[in-house]
Design an enzyme around this catalytic site. Structure first.
Site, PDB file in Angstrom:
ATOM      1  N   THR A   1       0.825  -1.202   0.000  1.00 46.42           N
ATOM      2  CA  THR A   1       0.000   0.000   0.000  1.00 46.42           C
ATOM      3  C   THR A   1       0.858   1.249   0.000  1.00 46.42           C
ATOM      4  O   THR A   1       0.484   2.282  -0.563  1.00 46.42           O
ATOM      5  CB  THR A   1      -0.934   0.000   1.234  1.00 46.42           C
ATOM      6  OG1 THR A   1      -1.740  -1.180   1.200  1.00 46.42           O
ATOM      7  CG2 THR A   1      -1.839   1.223   1.252  1.00 46.42           C
TER       8      THR A   1
ATOM      9  N   TYR B   1       7.095 -11.755   4.750  1.00 39.59           N
ATOM     10  CA  TYR B   1       5.903 -11.315   4.028  1.00 39.59           C
ATOM     11  C   TYR B   1       5.631 -12.249   2.854  1.00 39.59           C
ATOM     12  O   TYR B   1       6.419 -12.313   1.912  1.00 39.59           O
ATOM     13  CB  TYR B   1       6.124  -9.883   3.545  1.00 39.59           C
ATOM     14  CG  TYR B   1       4.962  -9.241   2.831  1.00 39.59           C
ATOM     15  CD1 TYR B   1       3.665  -9.723   2.946  1.00 39.59           C
ATOM     16  CD2 TYR B   1       5.168  -8.113   2.045  1.00 39.59           C
ATOM     17  CE1 TYR B   1       2.609  -9.102   2.298  1.00 39.59           C
ATOM     18  CE2 TYR B   1       4.131  -7.479   1.395  1.00 39.59           C
ATOM     19  CZ  TYR B   1       2.855  -7.981   1.520  1.00 39.59           C
ATOM     20  OH  TYR B   1       1.811  -7.373   0.868  1.00 39.59           O
TER      21      TYR B   1
ATOM     22  N   LYS C   1       3.773 -12.870   7.985  1.00 40.17           N
ATOM     23  CA  LYS C   1       2.560 -12.230   7.470  1.00 40.17           C
ATOM     24  C   LYS C   1       2.092 -13.082   6.299  1.00 40.17           C
ATOM     25  O   LYS C   1       2.549 -12.937   5.174  1.00 40.17           O
ATOM     26  CB  LYS C   1       2.880 -10.796   7.034  1.00 40.17           C
ATOM     27  CG  LYS C   1       1.707 -10.032   6.441  1.00 40.17           C
ATOM     28  CD  LYS C   1       2.182  -8.693   5.908  1.00 40.17           C
ATOM     29  CE  LYS C   1       1.057  -7.957   5.215  1.00 40.17           C
ATOM     30  NZ  LYS C   1       1.536  -6.722   4.532  1.00 40.17           N
TER      31      LYS C   1
END
Length: 300
Positions: free
Chosen positions: A47, A135, A163
């Site tokens: 993001t 991630y 994550k």
């Protein structure tokens, strides 16, 4: 004990008309998320558009987020880059800027092998002075962590969390349960994705990492709090209301749509870096309708 807590809001990186990073709206985004109840904030994730930022802009972004957080919640900083040397440098800079943890994606032009990813994790964790979060984002990196490989990476000393994500709620549930059963107790299992995160928390994840939470923080805090407390029916009922917005954001392209939601809700998220373009008129209209139908923020 959870390090990051039930919800980490991933902030966009506001830019001005000349492409410059604007720290004041970034600090406002951070403060807004924290005041809504987010247990952590993150910058330089997907993001946040980390591939579009220079090293100096990355440092400025982390410094601004840490200043805005002012010790109230931990700040996570993404350190993704194509080479291990670059990742290590970004990690050191983020640490010195005050980040409490770093987020390590498997960014690569050539798809990495499992052994190459493990080597990357080992090198970065060895250099880091703060916990490293792994991630898993096959959509943007083209590397898919199988559960066994993610468990192997999570066992590297210095790794503080993972994550993870799934293509649907069922897959995410299965992955989270497998990870919780196999990773060291010192490693925090987290999940990402704006649509299925509540399912991850209900399956045993301790943290939901969300980009849309940066512009709809109160809604995401309400869902995450209910899920983390084990109030499954309440969490799912709230997510049912939120899902039309979240699903639209995914279909329109997360970072682009987060900027569109920001504009529609009166939040300054700046402009997108070229060549990215804003969501088109039809998409903005659909988001506006979904946001209107969402209604008032639920009380905690």
């Amino acid at each position: 004990m959870s390090i990051l807590g039930p919800l980490v809001a991933y902030l966009p990186t506001p830019r001005g008309s000349e492409g410059e990073v604007r720290t004041e709206p970034l600090e406002d985004l951070a403060d807004r998320a924290i005041r809504a109840g987010a247990s952590g904030i993150a910058v330089l994730g997907s993001t946040g558009g980390y591939p579009y930022l220079t090293p100096a802009e990355r440092r400025l972004t982390v410094e601004a987020a840490v200043a805005a957080a002012d010790g109230r919640v931990p700040v996570v900083a993404g350190v993704g880059a194509f080479t291990t040397d670059e990742v290590v440098v970004h990690t050191i800079v983020a640490e010195r800027a005050g980040a409490a943890a770093v987020l390590l994606p498997t960014l690569a032009y050539l798809r990495l092998t499992d052994d190459e990813v493990i080597g990357l994790v080992e090198d970065v964790a060895d250099a880091a002075q703060v916990p490293v979060w792994l991630y898993h984002n096959p959509v943007t990196t083209s590397f898919r962590y199988e559960v066994d490989t993610l468990v192997r990476a999570a066992r590297v000393p210095g790794v503080g969390g993972v994550k993870d994500r799934g293509s649907d709620a069922t897959e995410l549930d299965a992955r989270i349960r497998a990870l919780v059963a196999q990773v060291p107790a010192t490693v925090e299992v987290g999940c990402s994705g704006d649509v299925f995160g509540a399912d991850g928390l209900l399956a045993g994840a301790r943290t939901w990492h969300s980009g849309l939470a940066s512009v709809l923080p109160a809604w995401y805090v309400a869902v995450a709090t209910a899920a983390a407390d084990g109030r499954a029916d309440e969490a799912r009922a709230l997510m049912t209301r939120l899902a039309p917005v979240a699903e639209l954001v995914v279909s329109l392209g997360g970072p682009r749509a987060v900027h569109a939601v920001a504009r529609l809700t009166g939040v300054d998220a700046g402009v997108l870096p070229a060549p990215l373009r804003p969501v088109d008129g039809a998409g903005v209209t659909a988001l506006a309708v979904a946001l209107d139908a969402l209604g008032d923020t639920p009380a905690l």
